[in-house]
Design an enzyme around this catalytic site. Structure first.
Site: not given
Lengths: 249, 249
Positions: A51, A53, A111, A200
């Site tokens: 998933r 966010d 990422y 993050r």
């Protein structure tokens, strides 16, 4: 029945994240609506690599689903893009064996995290990069700090305190800080897997090093403390992009 | 009382155009709301170099207004950006003489028109470039066609049939077609002034040349016909950017 592996891009701004949840617009919901429609009402379930966010983007998310439609492979991309909303685009469609699993088969992910460094925030990029007004980071200090994450480490300090996964050991293979001509700073990170909020939190901590709020040498100490409270802030969602997902051949 | 010249950027997607109109969100409305608020309710009127249509963007729109606020010049940019919505940003603020007029003083403007040529439309750029699926233009043919517009011409064929201005003679000083590494094709056009829809009609016609729907040599014939019906389609609003506005020294 055949299994299709589909690579998609999406603009996370208009979504409450990837995964279906009640009364929210999500990427999975839009995909399953279109597929169920193409299958004349037979519900088609989609499995993603993981998933993302709310507000997080993807340029290379991977999903799979099974279909018995008699439809040539080379027409799927166009057919899906014709029905999907403009904030989701299909990049490629491949037929894979029934052994392929978008989530359990991943061997690595990349990422990208984007900050805008222009003096004036671009109104065109306000949902796509993170602007932190009034400060410019020292990118060389961020590069020095990034070294601490390379290799195999327990990332308990660098994942959400709500993480339920017990094994927090991950292998970071690449962590680069790149400046481009559009006035952006990108953090590109590749690993065998990532914990909840891990990218993050690493981005947020490297930024704090860049602006002098932490020392580059703090990163190793925070890692070994295995305590989320020791690390700095989680960077905002809209800077994050899921760029690539790798699978074994 | 002093007059300020302010250069602004805006993302046209969320606006019904630049100019105030009833019950619509416009750039002028947002600017005047913030300025009126800063002036404790005294209405401040803003004059722009010209209006832009719904969906049209600006990276260098110029406005002016008069103020009697005792406020240092170097704080205006930050103060305005703190109150303006994120889709409008102030790029610079200068004090000018009371002779300066953002609309009547213009000596030239530069517009940019952006097409996306990537095989798959980027969900991140869907409001910021124009995608026309399934066709790739011949950019050299577009460059050849562009020559016809350079210099001084009557642009009656290349402005909206609703144009009320009688003098349709304009001087085009530059018209370039540039491809960039982001998979975009840009038309950059500079002139002493532009008629209503003129840039979008020129862009639409050059595109039609690029995809083989018209000949490059048609442009001169259409110009001399002085008839909007002879020219092709108006290109969509979201590809257009007002980039610079020039004034006499």
């Amino acid at each position: 029945m055949k299994r299709l592996k589909v690579t998609i891009m999406y603009d996370g701004f208009g979504f409450a994240g990837y995964q279906v949840q009640p009364n929210e617009r999500t990427v999975q919901l839009e995909l399953e609506k279109v597929l169920t429609n193409m299958h004349k009402g037979t519900i088609v379930k989609v499995v993603a690599s993981g998933r993302t966010d709310a507000g997080v983007h993807a340029t290379g998310q991977v999903i799979h689903f099974d279909t018995d439609l008699q439809f040539p492979l080379n027409r799927w991309q166009k057919a899906l893009n014709a029905q999907l909303p403009g904030d989701i685009r299909v990049v490629s469609v491949e037929e894979v064996s029934s052994e392929f699993h978008a989530r359990y088969g991943t061997t690595g992910k990349v990422y990208r995290y984007k900050w805008g460094l222009e003096d004036v925030e671009s109104p065109f990029k306000r949902h796509y990069v993170v602007y932190i007004p009034g400060v410019k980071p020292n990118v060389n200090l961020m590069r020095e700090a990034a070294q601490a994450f390379l290799g195999v480490h327990d990332f308990t300090s660098f994942c959400s305190a709500r993480t339920e996964v017990v094994d927090r050991v991950r292998h970071i293979k690449r962590l680069e800080l790149l400046e481009n001509e559009q006035g952006e700073l990108h953090m590109v990170i590749e690993g065998d897997g990532f914990l909840y909020n891990m990218v993050r939190i690493i981005a947020g901590n490297l930024w704090e090093v860049g602006i002098g709020k932490r020392e580059a040498s703090d990163m190793a100490h925070i890692l070994s403390a295995m305590d989320r409270k020791r690390a700095g802030k989680t960077a905002p969602a809209q800077g994050l992009y899921l760029e690539s997902v790798y699978y074994a051949e």
